[in-house]
Design an enzyme around this catalytic site. Structure first.
Site, PDB file in Angstrom:
ATOM      1  N   CYS A 157       0.847  -1.201   0.000  1.00  0.00           N
ATOM      2  CA  CYS A 157       0.000   0.000   0.000  1.00  0.00           C
ATOM      3  C   CYS A 157       0.887   1.258   0.000  1.00  0.00           C
ATOM      4  O   CYS A 157       1.802   1.356  -0.802  1.00  0.00           O
ATOM      5  CB  CYS A 157      -0.954  -0.064   1.193  1.00  0.00           C
ATOM      6  SG  CYS A 157      -2.153   1.252   1.247  1.00  0.00           S
ATOM      7  N   ASP A 312      -9.461  -4.239  -5.949  1.00  0.00           N
ATOM      8  CA  ASP A 312      -8.998  -3.269  -4.954  1.00  0.00           C
ATOM      9  C   ASP A 312      -9.789  -1.966  -5.084  1.00  0.00           C
ATOM     10  O   ASP A 312      -9.759  -1.330  -6.136  1.00  0.00           O
ATOM     11  CB  ASP A 312      -7.494  -3.010  -5.178  1.00  0.00           C
ATOM     12  CG  ASP A 312      -6.832  -2.373  -3.985  1.00  0.00           C
ATOM     13  OD1 ASP A 312      -7.537  -1.685  -3.235  1.00  0.00           O
ATOM     14  OD2 ASP A 312      -5.618  -2.541  -3.815  1.00  0.00           O
ATOM     15  N   HIS A 341      -8.035  -5.258  -1.648  1.00  0.00           N
ATOM     16  CA  HIS A 341      -6.809  -4.629  -1.147  1.00  0.00           C
ATOM     17  C   HIS A 341      -6.188  -5.435   0.003  1.00  0.00           C
ATOM     18  O   HIS A 341      -4.978  -5.662   0.018  1.00  0.00           O
ATOM     19  CB  HIS A 341      -7.149  -3.214  -0.673  1.00  0.00           C
ATOM     20  CG  HIS A 341      -5.957  -2.393  -0.332  1.00  0.00           C
ATOM     21  ND1 HIS A 341      -5.096  -1.913  -1.274  1.00  0.00           N
ATOM     22  CD2 HIS A 341      -5.483  -1.977   0.865  1.00  0.00           C
ATOM     23  CE1 HIS A 341      -4.140  -1.229  -0.676  1.00  0.00           C
ATOM     24  NE2 HIS A 341      -4.349  -1.248   0.621  1.00  0.00           N
TER      25      HIS A 341
END
Lengths: 369, 171
Positions: A157, A312, A341
Protein backbone atom coordinates in the site's frame (compact mmCIF):
# COMPACT_ATOMS: atom_id res chain seq x y z
CA UNK A 1 -50.37 -22.23 -6.73
CA UNK A 2 -52.24 -19.31 -8.25
CA UNK A 3 -51.39 -17.59 -11.49
CA UNK A 4 -50.32 -14.56 -9.53
CA UNK A 5 -47.64 -16.45 -7.61
CA UNK A 6 -46.48 -18.16 -10.78
CA UNK A 7 -45.90 -14.90 -12.60
CA UNK A 8 -44.77 -12.73 -9.72
CA UNK A 9 -41.98 -14.26 -7.63
CA UNK A 10 -42.58 -11.82 -4.78
CA UNK A 11 -46.04 -13.30 -4.25
CA UNK A 12 -44.44 -16.59 -3.25
CA UNK A 13 -42.99 -14.90 -0.22
CA UNK A 14 -46.37 -13.84 1.05
CA UNK A 15 -48.07 -16.92 2.54
CA UNK A 16 -47.02 -16.56 6.15
CA UNK A 17 -47.28 -20.14 7.33
CA UNK A 18 -45.61 -20.87 10.69
CA UNK A 19 -43.64 -23.69 9.06
CA UNK A 20 -41.99 -21.16 6.80
CA UNK A 21 -40.49 -19.25 9.69
CA UNK A 22 -39.58 -22.21 11.90
CA UNK A 23 -36.14 -22.94 10.36
CA UNK A 24 -35.24 -19.25 10.56
CA UNK A 25 -36.33 -19.12 14.18
CA UNK A 26 -34.45 -22.32 14.99
CA UNK A 27 -31.36 -20.94 13.31
CA UNK A 28 -31.63 -17.79 15.39
CA UNK A 29 -31.96 -19.76 18.65
CA UNK A 30 -29.03 -21.97 17.67
CA UNK A 31 -26.85 -18.90 17.01
CA UNK A 32 -27.82 -17.22 20.24
CA UNK A 33 -26.94 -20.41 22.09
CA UNK A 34 -23.56 -20.40 20.37
CA UNK A 35 -22.79 -16.86 21.60
CA UNK A 36 -20.67 -17.87 24.63
CA UNK A 37 -18.54 -20.10 22.38
CA UNK A 38 -18.18 -17.27 19.86
CA UNK A 39 -17.07 -14.88 22.60
CA UNK A 40 -14.59 -17.44 23.89
CA UNK A 41 -13.12 -18.01 20.42
CA UNK A 42 -12.93 -14.26 19.79
CA UNK A 43 -11.15 -13.75 23.11
CA UNK A 44 -8.49 -16.32 22.23
CA UNK A 45 -7.52 -14.80 18.89
CA UNK A 46 -3.94 -13.57 18.88
CA UNK A 47 -2.77 -11.49 15.95
CA UNK A 48 0.83 -10.97 14.85
CA UNK A 49 1.91 -14.03 16.78
CA UNK A 50 4.98 -15.19 14.84
CA UNK A 51 7.92 -15.07 17.28
CA UNK A 52 10.27 -12.16 16.72
CA UNK A 53 13.02 -10.02 18.21
CA UNK A 54 13.44 -6.29 17.89
CA UNK A 55 16.79 -5.67 16.22
CA UNK A 56 16.56 -1.91 15.82
CA UNK A 57 14.48 0.92 17.20
CA UNK A 58 14.54 4.64 16.58
CA UNK A 59 11.98 7.04 18.03
CA UNK A 60 8.67 5.19 17.60
CA UNK A 61 9.97 2.84 14.92
CA UNK A 62 10.91 -0.79 15.56
CA UNK A 63 12.34 -3.42 13.23
CA UNK A 64 11.09 -6.92 13.97
CA UNK A 65 13.22 -9.92 13.04
CA UNK A 66 11.15 -13.09 12.72
CA UNK A 67 12.30 -16.44 14.03
CA UNK A 68 11.67 -19.75 12.40
CA UNK A 69 12.75 -23.38 12.77
CA UNK A 70 13.00 -23.70 9.02
CA UNK A 71 16.61 -23.41 7.86
CA UNK A 72 17.47 -20.33 5.83
CA UNK A 73 17.90 -20.95 2.13
CA UNK A 74 18.54 -17.37 1.00
CA UNK A 75 21.22 -15.04 2.25
CA UNK A 76 19.53 -11.86 1.00
CA UNK A 77 17.24 -10.62 3.78
CA UNK A 78 13.73 -9.38 3.11
CA UNK A 79 12.32 -6.22 4.69
CA UNK A 80 8.55 -5.78 4.75
CA UNK A 81 7.36 -2.20 4.83
CA UNK A 82 3.70 -1.47 5.52
CA UNK A 83 1.78 1.79 5.17
CA UNK A 84 1.80 4.53 7.78
CA UNK A 85 -1.97 4.03 8.10
CA UNK A 86 -2.99 1.06 10.32
CA UNK A 87 -0.69 -1.46 11.94
CA UNK A 88 1.69 -3.70 10.01
CA UNK A 89 0.59 -6.99 11.60
CA UNK A 90 -1.85 -7.49 8.74
CA UNK A 91 1.18 -9.15 7.13
CA UNK A 92 1.27 -11.60 10.04
CA UNK A 93 -2.40 -11.72 10.95
CA UNK A 94 -2.87 -15.40 11.83
CA UNK A 95 -0.55 -18.38 11.35
CA UNK A 96 -2.45 -19.61 8.29
CA UNK A 97 -2.90 -16.09 6.91
CA UNK A 98 0.58 -14.75 7.37
CA UNK A 99 2.71 -13.40 4.53
CA UNK A 100 5.61 -13.38 6.99
CA UNK A 101 5.23 -17.13 7.55
CA UNK A 102 5.03 -17.85 3.82
CA UNK A 103 8.43 -16.19 3.39
CA UNK A 104 9.88 -17.87 6.48
CA UNK A 105 8.67 -21.25 5.21
CA UNK A 106 10.39 -20.54 1.89
CA UNK A 107 13.71 -20.01 3.72
CA UNK A 108 13.92 -16.21 3.79
CA UNK A 109 15.27 -14.09 6.61
CA UNK A 110 12.32 -11.76 7.26
CA UNK A 111 12.22 -8.31 8.89
CA UNK A 112 9.22 -6.04 9.36
CA UNK A 113 9.16 -2.28 9.84
CA UNK A 114 6.72 -1.22 12.55
CA UNK A 115 6.49 2.56 12.23
CA UNK A 116 4.78 2.95 15.60
CA UNK A 117 2.08 5.42 16.48
CA UNK A 118 2.95 9.06 15.90
CA UNK A 119 2.00 11.46 18.66
CA UNK A 120 1.25 15.16 18.30
CA UNK A 121 4.97 15.82 18.67
CA UNK A 122 5.60 13.77 15.54
CA UNK A 123 3.30 15.91 13.42
CA UNK A 124 6.35 17.56 11.82
CA UNK A 125 7.66 14.30 10.40
CA UNK A 126 7.67 14.50 6.62
CA UNK A 127 7.95 11.82 3.95
CA UNK A 128 11.61 12.82 3.77
CA UNK A 129 12.05 11.80 7.41
CA UNK A 130 10.41 8.45 6.79
CA UNK A 131 12.22 7.64 3.54
CA UNK A 132 15.62 9.31 3.81
CA UNK A 133 16.16 8.83 7.49
CA UNK A 134 14.10 5.99 8.99
CA UNK A 135 14.03 3.70 5.98
CA UNK A 136 17.68 4.23 5.22
CA UNK A 137 18.62 3.49 8.81
CA UNK A 138 16.45 0.35 8.77
CA UNK A 139 17.96 -0.91 5.52
CA UNK A 140 21.50 -0.18 6.71
CA UNK A 141 20.85 -1.90 10.03
CA UNK A 142 19.35 -5.00 8.37
CA UNK A 143 22.27 -5.15 5.92
CA UNK A 144 24.71 -4.89 8.81
CA UNK A 145 22.80 -7.44 10.91
CA UNK A 146 22.72 -10.02 8.10
CA UNK A 147 26.18 -9.13 6.77
CA UNK A 148 24.80 -8.53 3.31
CA UNK A 149 25.40 -5.60 0.99
CA UNK A 150 21.85 -5.51 -0.34
CA UNK A 151 18.39 -6.17 1.01
CA UNK A 152 15.15 -7.15 -0.74
CA UNK A 153 12.27 -4.80 -0.03
CA UNK A 154 8.52 -5.48 -0.08
CA UNK A 155 6.22 -2.50 0.30
CA UNK A 156 2.48 -2.78 0.85
CA UNK A 157 0.00 0.00 0.00
CA UNK A 158 1.48 3.38 0.98
CA UNK A 159 4.49 1.42 2.25
CA UNK A 160 5.01 0.37 -1.36
CA UNK A 161 5.04 3.98 -2.49
CA UNK A 162 7.60 4.81 0.22
CA UNK A 163 9.64 1.75 -0.83
CA UNK A 164 9.64 2.89 -4.44
CA UNK A 165 10.81 6.35 -3.35
CA UNK A 166 13.54 4.84 -1.21
CA UNK A 167 14.75 2.52 -3.98
CA UNK A 168 14.97 5.40 -6.43
CA UNK A 169 17.13 7.35 -3.96
CA UNK A 170 19.25 4.38 -2.79
CA UNK A 171 19.28 1.85 -5.63
CA UNK A 172 22.56 0.45 -4.32
CA UNK A 173 20.81 -0.85 -1.17
CA UNK A 174 17.93 -2.74 -2.77
CA UNK A 175 18.45 -6.17 -4.29
CA UNK A 176 14.82 -6.80 -5.31
CA UNK A 177 11.73 -4.66 -5.01
CA UNK A 178 8.22 -6.05 -4.56
CA UNK A 179 5.28 -3.66 -4.53
CA UNK A 180 1.96 -4.84 -3.25
CA UNK A 181 -1.14 -2.77 -4.07
CA UNK A 182 1.05 0.32 -4.07
CA UNK A 183 -0.15 3.51 -5.73
CA UNK A 184 2.37 5.46 -7.82
CA UNK A 185 0.21 7.19 -10.41
CA UNK A 186 -2.92 9.17 -9.59
CA UNK A 187 -3.66 10.37 -13.13
CA UNK A 188 -6.79 8.22 -13.32
CA UNK A 189 -9.45 10.27 -11.54
CA UNK A 190 -12.10 7.52 -11.26
CA UNK A 191 -11.01 6.16 -7.88
CA UNK A 192 -13.30 7.33 -5.11
CA UNK A 193 -10.44 8.43 -2.83
CA UNK A 194 -9.01 10.56 -5.63
CA UNK A 195 -12.39 12.23 -6.08
CA UNK A 196 -12.79 12.82 -2.35
CA UNK A 197 -9.36 14.41 -2.09
CA UNK A 198 -10.04 16.82 -4.95
CA UNK A 199 -8.73 20.22 -3.75
CA UNK A 200 -12.12 21.73 -4.53
CA UNK A 201 -13.72 19.69 -1.73
CA UNK A 202 -10.82 18.58 0.44
CA UNK A 203 -8.74 21.20 2.21
CA UNK A 204 -5.89 19.12 3.59
CA UNK A 205 -4.13 22.23 4.95
CA UNK A 206 -7.14 23.15 7.09
CA UNK A 207 -7.41 19.59 8.43
CA UNK A 208 -3.75 19.24 9.34
CA UNK A 209 -3.53 22.79 10.74
CA UNK A 210 -6.50 22.02 12.99
CA UNK A 211 -5.80 18.42 14.01
CA UNK A 212 -2.00 18.21 13.81
CA UNK A 213 -1.95 14.61 12.63
CA UNK A 214 -4.44 12.99 10.29
CA UNK A 215 -7.00 11.67 12.82
CA UNK A 216 -7.38 7.87 12.75
CA UNK A 217 -11.17 7.94 13.11
CA UNK A 218 -11.46 10.13 10.01
CA UNK A 219 -9.18 7.84 8.02
CA UNK A 220 -10.99 4.70 9.18
CA UNK A 221 -14.38 6.25 8.46
CA UNK A 222 -13.28 7.23 4.96
CA UNK A 223 -11.92 3.77 4.19
CA UNK A 224 -15.07 2.08 5.48
CA UNK A 225 -17.25 4.46 3.51
CA UNK A 226 -15.60 3.43 0.27
CA UNK A 227 -17.69 0.25 0.45
CA UNK A 228 -20.56 1.09 2.79
CA UNK A 229 -22.74 -1.94 2.09
CA UNK A 230 -19.87 -4.38 2.44
CA UNK A 231 -18.49 -2.76 5.59
CA UNK A 232 -21.65 -1.76 7.43
CA UNK A 233 -24.17 -4.42 6.39
CA UNK A 234 -22.88 -7.44 4.48
CA UNK A 235 -20.03 -8.04 6.90
CA UNK A 236 -22.41 -8.47 9.83
CA UNK A 237 -24.96 -10.45 7.84
CA UNK A 238 -22.13 -12.79 6.86
CA UNK A 239 -21.00 -13.03 10.47
CA UNK A 240 -24.51 -13.91 11.64
CA UNK A 241 -24.84 -16.59 9.00
CA UNK A 242 -21.49 -18.19 9.78
CA UNK A 243 -21.06 -17.63 13.49
CA UNK A 244 -21.27 -21.38 14.13
CA UNK A 245 -18.03 -21.83 12.22
CA UNK A 246 -15.19 -21.46 14.72
CA UNK A 247 -12.50 -20.84 12.08
CA UNK A 248 -14.62 -18.13 10.49
CA UNK A 249 -15.14 -16.44 13.87
CA UNK A 250 -11.39 -16.53 14.50
CA UNK A 251 -10.61 -14.92 11.14
CA UNK A 252 -13.43 -12.40 11.47
CA UNK A 253 -12.22 -11.34 14.92
CA UNK A 254 -8.63 -11.04 13.72
CA UNK A 255 -9.69 -8.84 10.81
CA UNK A 256 -11.90 -6.70 13.05
CA UNK A 257 -9.06 -6.32 15.54
CA UNK A 258 -6.76 -5.08 12.80
CA UNK A 259 -9.43 -2.96 11.09
CA UNK A 260 -10.20 -1.08 14.30
CA UNK A 261 -6.60 -0.73 15.42
CA UNK A 262 -6.08 2.60 13.68
CA UNK A 263 -3.26 5.04 14.14
CA UNK A 264 -2.88 8.65 13.07
CA UNK A 265 -0.61 9.64 10.21
CA UNK A 266 2.01 12.30 10.93
CA UNK A 267 0.49 15.60 9.80
CA UNK A 268 3.19 16.85 7.44
CA UNK A 269 3.52 13.43 5.84
CA UNK A 270 -0.21 13.27 5.23
CA UNK A 271 -0.27 16.82 3.87
CA UNK A 272 2.54 16.12 1.44
CA UNK A 273 1.15 12.75 0.38
CA UNK A 274 -2.30 14.16 -0.36
CA UNK A 275 -0.98 17.25 -2.14
CA UNK A 276 1.93 15.83 -4.12
CA UNK A 277 0.44 12.44 -4.90
CA UNK A 278 -3.36 12.54 -4.85
CA UNK A 279 -3.84 16.12 -5.97
CA UNK A 280 -0.81 16.94 -8.17
CA UNK A 281 0.33 13.44 -9.15
CA UNK A 282 3.99 14.49 -9.02
CA UNK A 283 5.57 11.09 -8.34
CA UNK A 284 4.87 9.45 -11.67
CA UNK A 285 5.94 12.64 -13.50
CA UNK A 286 9.32 12.60 -11.79
CA UNK A 287 8.61 15.95 -10.14
CA UNK A 288 8.19 14.92 -6.52
CA UNK A 289 10.85 16.13 -4.12
CA UNK A 290 11.87 14.94 -0.67
CA UNK A 291 13.73 17.91 0.75
CA UNK A 292 16.15 18.79 -2.01
CA UNK A 293 16.17 15.33 -3.59
CA UNK A 294 13.99 14.69 -6.62
CA UNK A 295 12.44 11.24 -6.91
CA UNK A 296 13.15 9.73 -10.29
CA UNK A 297 11.64 6.25 -10.52
CA UNK A 298 13.80 5.46 -13.55
CA UNK A 299 16.72 5.21 -11.10
CA UNK A 300 15.25 1.87 -10.01
CA UNK A 301 17.15 -0.82 -11.86
CA UNK A 302 16.77 -3.85 -9.59
CA UNK A 303 14.30 -6.67 -10.38
CA UNK A 304 10.77 -5.47 -9.77
CA UNK A 305 7.60 -7.42 -9.00
CA UNK A 306 4.38 -5.42 -8.97
CA UNK A 307 1.44 -7.16 -7.27
CA UNK A 308 -2.01 -5.73 -7.85
CA UNK A 309 -5.50 -6.73 -6.69
CA UNK A 310 -8.17 -6.64 -9.37
CA UNK A 311 -10.98 -5.86 -6.87
CA UNK A 312 -9.00 -3.27 -4.95
CA UNK A 313 -11.28 -0.35 -4.07
CA UNK A 314 -8.57 1.57 -2.23
CA UNK A 315 -5.67 1.41 -4.70
CA UNK A 316 -6.91 0.66 -8.18
CA UNK A 317 -4.81 -1.29 -10.67
CA UNK A 318 -4.65 1.92 -12.73
CA UNK A 319 -2.71 3.55 -9.88
CA UNK A 320 -0.18 0.71 -9.59
CA UNK A 321 0.26 -0.66 -13.10
CA UNK A 322 2.20 2.32 -14.57
CA UNK A 323 5.04 1.65 -12.12
CA UNK A 324 6.60 -1.03 -14.33
CA UNK A 325 6.85 1.44 -17.22
CA UNK A 326 8.39 4.13 -15.03
CA UNK A 327 11.30 2.12 -13.63
CA UNK A 328 14.62 1.56 -15.33
CA UNK A 329 14.67 -2.17 -14.51
CA UNK A 330 14.88 -4.74 -17.28
CA UNK A 331 13.70 -7.55 -15.02
CA UNK A 332 10.16 -6.51 -14.14
CA UNK A 333 6.94 -8.40 -13.73
CA UNK A 334 3.35 -7.55 -12.84
CA UNK A 335 0.77 -9.91 -11.37
CA UNK A 336 -2.88 -8.95 -11.09
CA UNK A 337 -4.57 -11.25 -8.62
CA UNK A 338 -8.31 -11.61 -8.09
CA UNK A 339 -8.64 -10.21 -4.56
CA UNK A 340 -9.33 -7.00 -2.70
CA UNK A 341 -6.81 -4.63 -1.15
CA UNK A 342 -6.53 -6.62 2.07
CA UNK A 343 -7.40 -9.95 0.48
CA UNK A 344 -4.04 -9.79 -1.26
CA UNK A 345 -2.37 -10.48 2.07
CA UNK A 346 -4.99 -12.47 3.97
CA UNK A 347 -7.22 -14.38 1.55
CA UNK A 348 -6.89 -18.16 1.53
CA UNK A 349 -6.63 -18.13 -2.24
CA UNK A 350 -3.73 -15.67 -2.17
CA UNK A 351 -1.87 -17.89 0.30
CA UNK A 352 -2.49 -20.91 -1.89
CA UNK A 353 -1.90 -19.44 -5.33
CA UNK A 354 -0.10 -16.10 -5.12
CA UNK A 355 2.46 -16.24 -2.34
CA UNK A 356 4.19 -19.48 -3.41
CA UNK A 357 4.82 -17.80 -6.80
CA UNK A 358 6.09 -14.63 -5.15
CA UNK A 359 8.46 -16.68 -2.94
CA UNK A 360 9.72 -18.50 -6.03
CA UNK A 361 10.26 -15.24 -7.93
CA UNK A 362 12.18 -13.74 -5.01
CA UNK A 363 14.15 -16.93 -4.34
CA UNK A 364 15.44 -16.97 -7.92
CA UNK A 365 16.76 -13.43 -7.47
CA UNK A 366 18.23 -13.73 -3.97
CA UNK A 367 21.73 -14.78 -2.94
CA UNK A 368 21.77 -18.43 -1.91
CA UNK A 369 23.36 -19.58 1.34
CA UNK B 1 -16.72 14.23 -10.21
CA UNK B 2 -20.32 15.27 -10.00
CA UNK B 3 -23.10 13.14 -11.40
CA UNK B 4 -25.92 14.64 -13.47
CA UNK B 5 -28.39 12.30 -11.85
CA UNK B 6 -28.47 14.48 -8.73
CA UNK B 7 -30.79 17.01 -10.42
CA UNK B 8 -34.09 15.57 -9.22
CA UNK B 9 -33.91 13.58 -5.96
CA UNK B 10 -37.40 12.09 -6.32
CA UNK B 11 -36.64 10.82 -9.79
CA UNK B 12 -33.32 9.49 -8.55
CA UNK B 13 -34.92 7.54 -5.69
CA UNK B 14 -37.72 6.17 -7.84
CA UNK B 15 -35.19 5.06 -10.48
CA UNK B 16 -33.09 3.37 -7.82
CA UNK B 17 -36.14 1.69 -6.29
CA UNK B 18 -37.43 0.41 -9.65
CA UNK B 19 -33.97 -0.89 -10.58
CA UNK B 20 -33.54 -2.63 -7.28
CA UNK B 21 -36.97 -4.30 -7.33
CA UNK B 22 -36.41 -5.39 -10.91
CA UNK B 23 -33.06 -6.92 -10.02
CA UNK B 24 -34.51 -8.69 -6.98
CA UNK B 25 -37.41 -9.98 -9.06
CA UNK B 26 -35.04 -11.27 -11.68
CA UNK B 27 -32.89 -12.93 -9.04
CA UNK B 28 -35.92 -14.65 -7.53
CA UNK B 29 -37.23 -15.75 -10.91
CA UNK B 30 -33.81 -17.14 -11.89
CA UNK B 31 -33.62 -19.14 -8.70
CA UNK B 32 -37.05 -20.61 -9.55
CA UNK B 33 -38.76 -19.66 -6.32
CA UNK B 34 -41.74 -21.99 -5.95
CA UNK B 35 -44.88 -20.46 -4.57
CA UNK B 36 -46.16 -23.40 -2.57
CA UNK B 37 -42.93 -24.93 -1.36
CA UNK B 38 -43.31 -23.87 2.25
CA UNK B 39 -45.89 -26.33 3.42
CA UNK B 40 -43.33 -28.68 4.91
CA UNK B 41 -41.27 -27.95 8.01
CA UNK B 42 -38.08 -27.25 6.03
CA UNK B 43 -38.31 -24.77 3.17
CA UNK B 44 -37.38 -26.11 -0.24
CA UNK B 45 -33.71 -25.45 -1.12
CA UNK B 46 -34.91 -23.40 -4.08
CA UNK B 47 -36.60 -21.04 -1.64
CA UNK B 48 -33.33 -20.53 0.23
CA UNK B 49 -31.45 -19.97 -3.01
CA UNK B 50 -34.02 -17.48 -4.18
CA UNK B 51 -33.89 -15.60 -0.89
CA UNK B 52 -30.10 -15.49 -1.07
CA UNK B 53 -30.15 -14.33 -4.68
CA UNK B 54 -32.62 -11.61 -3.80
CA UNK B 55 -30.49 -10.57 -0.85
CA UNK B 56 -27.42 -10.45 -3.11
CA UNK B 57 -29.32 -8.40 -5.70
CA UNK B 58 -30.45 -6.03 -2.94
CA UNK B 59 -26.91 -5.58 -1.62
CA UNK B 60 -25.49 -5.07 -5.11
CA UNK B 61 -28.15 -2.53 -6.00
CA UNK B 62 -27.58 -0.63 -2.77
CA UNK B 63 -23.80 -0.73 -3.22
CA UNK B 64 -24.14 0.63 -6.76
CA UNK B 65 -26.47 3.35 -5.52
CA UNK B 66 -24.12 4.36 -2.71
CA UNK B 67 -21.16 4.41 -5.07
CA UNK B 68 -23.00 6.72 -7.45
CA UNK B 69 -24.18 8.89 -4.59
CA UNK B 70 -20.72 9.21 -3.08
CA UNK B 71 -19.40 10.58 -6.36
CA UNK B 72 -22.18 13.14 -6.67
CA UNK B 73 -21.75 16.88 -6.23
CA UNK B 74 -24.31 16.71 -3.40
CA UNK B 75 -22.23 14.27 -1.37
CA UNK B 76 -18.92 16.02 -2.01
CA UNK B 77 -20.39 19.37 -1.02
CA UNK B 78 -21.92 17.84 2.10
CA UNK B 79 -18.58 16.22 2.96
CA UNK B 80 -16.84 19.57 2.61
CA UNK B 81 -19.40 21.34 4.79
CA UNK B 82 -19.18 18.66 7.48
CA UNK B 83 -15.42 18.86 7.47
CA UNK B 84 -15.43 22.68 7.61
CA UNK B 85 -17.83 22.57 10.55
CA UNK B 86 -15.82 19.99 12.45
CA UNK B 87 -12.63 21.98 11.88
CA UNK B 88 -14.32 25.19 13.09
CA UNK B 89 -15.59 23.32 16.15
CA UNK B 90 -12.13 21.91 16.85
CA UNK B 91 -10.56 25.37 16.58
CA UNK B 92 -13.16 26.83 18.91
CA UNK B 93 -12.52 24.09 21.48
CA UNK B 94 -8.76 24.52 21.17
CA UNK B 95 -9.00 28.29 21.62
CA UNK B 96 -11.18 27.86 24.67
CA UNK B 97 -8.84 25.30 26.25
CA UNK B 98 -5.74 27.37 25.50
CA UNK B 99 -7.30 30.43 27.09
CA UNK B 100 -8.37 28.45 30.14
CA UNK B 101 -4.98 26.83 30.58
CA UNK B 102 -3.13 30.09 30.02
CA UNK B 103 -5.30 31.75 32.68
CA UNK B 104 -4.45 28.89 35.02
CA UNK B 105 -0.74 29.42 34.29
CA UNK B 106 -0.34 25.86 33.05
CA UNK B 107 1.60 24.92 29.92
CA UNK B 108 -0.44 24.41 26.77
CA UNK B 109 0.13 22.07 23.84
CA UNK B 110 1.74 24.86 21.86
CA UNK B 111 4.44 25.23 24.53
CA UNK B 112 5.27 21.53 24.41
CA UNK B 113 5.29 21.63 20.63
CA UNK B 114 7.63 24.62 20.62
CA UNK B 115 9.95 22.68 22.88
CA UNK B 116 9.77 19.62 20.64
CA UNK B 117 10.41 21.85 17.63
CA UNK B 118 13.52 23.28 19.27
CA UNK B 119 14.80 19.80 20.10
CA UNK B 120 14.09 18.65 16.57
CA UNK B 121 16.05 21.61 15.20
CA UNK B 122 19.01 20.74 17.44
CA UNK B 123 18.77 17.13 16.35
CA UNK B 124 18.70 18.07 12.65
CA UNK B 125 21.73 20.32 13.06
CA UNK B 126 23.58 17.57 14.92
CA UNK B 127 22.75 15.06 12.20
CA UNK B 128 23.99 17.49 9.56
CA UNK B 129 27.24 18.01 11.44
CA UNK B 130 27.69 14.27 11.96
CA UNK B 131 27.11 13.71 8.23
CA UNK B 132 29.68 16.36 7.37
CA UNK B 133 32.16 14.89 9.86
CA UNK B 134 31.59 11.40 8.46
CA UNK B 135 32.28 12.68 4.96
CA UNK B 136 35.44 14.42 6.15
CA UNK B 137 36.66 11.28 7.97
CA UNK B 138 35.90 9.18 4.90
CA UNK B 139 37.85 11.58 2.70
CA UNK B 140 40.81 11.54 5.12
CA UNK B 141 40.71 7.74 5.33
CA UNK B 142 40.57 7.44 1.56
CA UNK B 143 43.57 9.75 1.22
CA UNK B 144 45.47 7.77 3.86
CA UNK B 145 44.57 4.51 2.16
CA UNK B 146 45.65 5.83 -1.21
CA UNK B 147 48.92 7.06 0.34
CA UNK B 148 49.56 3.69 1.90
CA UNK B 149 48.74 1.95 -1.37
CA UNK B 150 51.18 4.11 -3.24
CA UNK B 151 53.84 3.55 -0.58
CA UNK B 152 53.28 -0.20 -0.54
CA UNK B 153 53.31 -0.53 -4.30
CA UNK B 154 56.43 1.65 -4.43
CA UNK B 155 58.22 -0.46 -1.79
CA UNK B 156 57.26 -3.83 -3.14
CA UNK B 157 55.26 -4.19 -6.32
CA UNK B 158 54.64 -7.86 -5.63
CA UNK B 159 52.67 -7.16 -2.44
CA UNK B 160 48.91 -6.83 -2.67
CA UNK B 161 47.50 -3.37 -2.16
CA UNK B 162 45.86 -2.67 1.18
CA UNK B 163 42.23 -1.73 1.63
CA UNK B 164 41.24 1.46 3.40
CA UNK B 165 39.60 0.97 6.82
CA UNK B 166 36.40 2.49 5.48
CA UNK B 167 36.25 0.09 2.56
CA UNK B 168 37.15 -2.79 4.83
CA UNK B 169 34.15 -1.97 6.96
CA UNK B 170 31.91 -2.43 3.96
CA UNK B 171 30.69 -5.91 3.44
Amino acid sequence: MTNATMSNPFMSMLPPTPAMFMPTFEGFVERMAAMPRVMETAGKVKVGATPHDVIYSEDKLRVLHYQSDIPKAHATPLVLCFALVNRPYILDLLPHKSVVRRFLDAGFDVFLVDWGEPSQNDRHLTIEHYVCRYMHNVMSRVAEFTEQEQVSLLGYCMGGTLSAMYTSLHPEMVKNLILMAAPVDWAERDALLVQWTDPKYYDVDAIIDAYGNAPPHVLQGAFALLKPMANFVEKYVGFYERMNDEKFVEEFTAMETWGNDNIPVAGETFRQFVKDCFQKNLLSQGKMKLGTKRIDLSNITCPVLNLMASNDHLVTCGQSAPFNDLVGSRDRKAITFRAGHIGLSVSSRAHKELWPNVCEWLGERSEKI
Amino acid sequence: MASDASANPTEQISRFWTDMMAQMGQAAAHAGMPGGATNGRQPAPAYDDAAKSMQRAFFDAMAKYFDEFMRSEQFLEHMKQTMDQSIAMKKMMDDFLIKTQTTMQSPVRGDVEDLAHLLRGIEERLFDRIDRLENKVAAVEDRQGAGRDAKASGASRSEKSTTSPRNAKKR
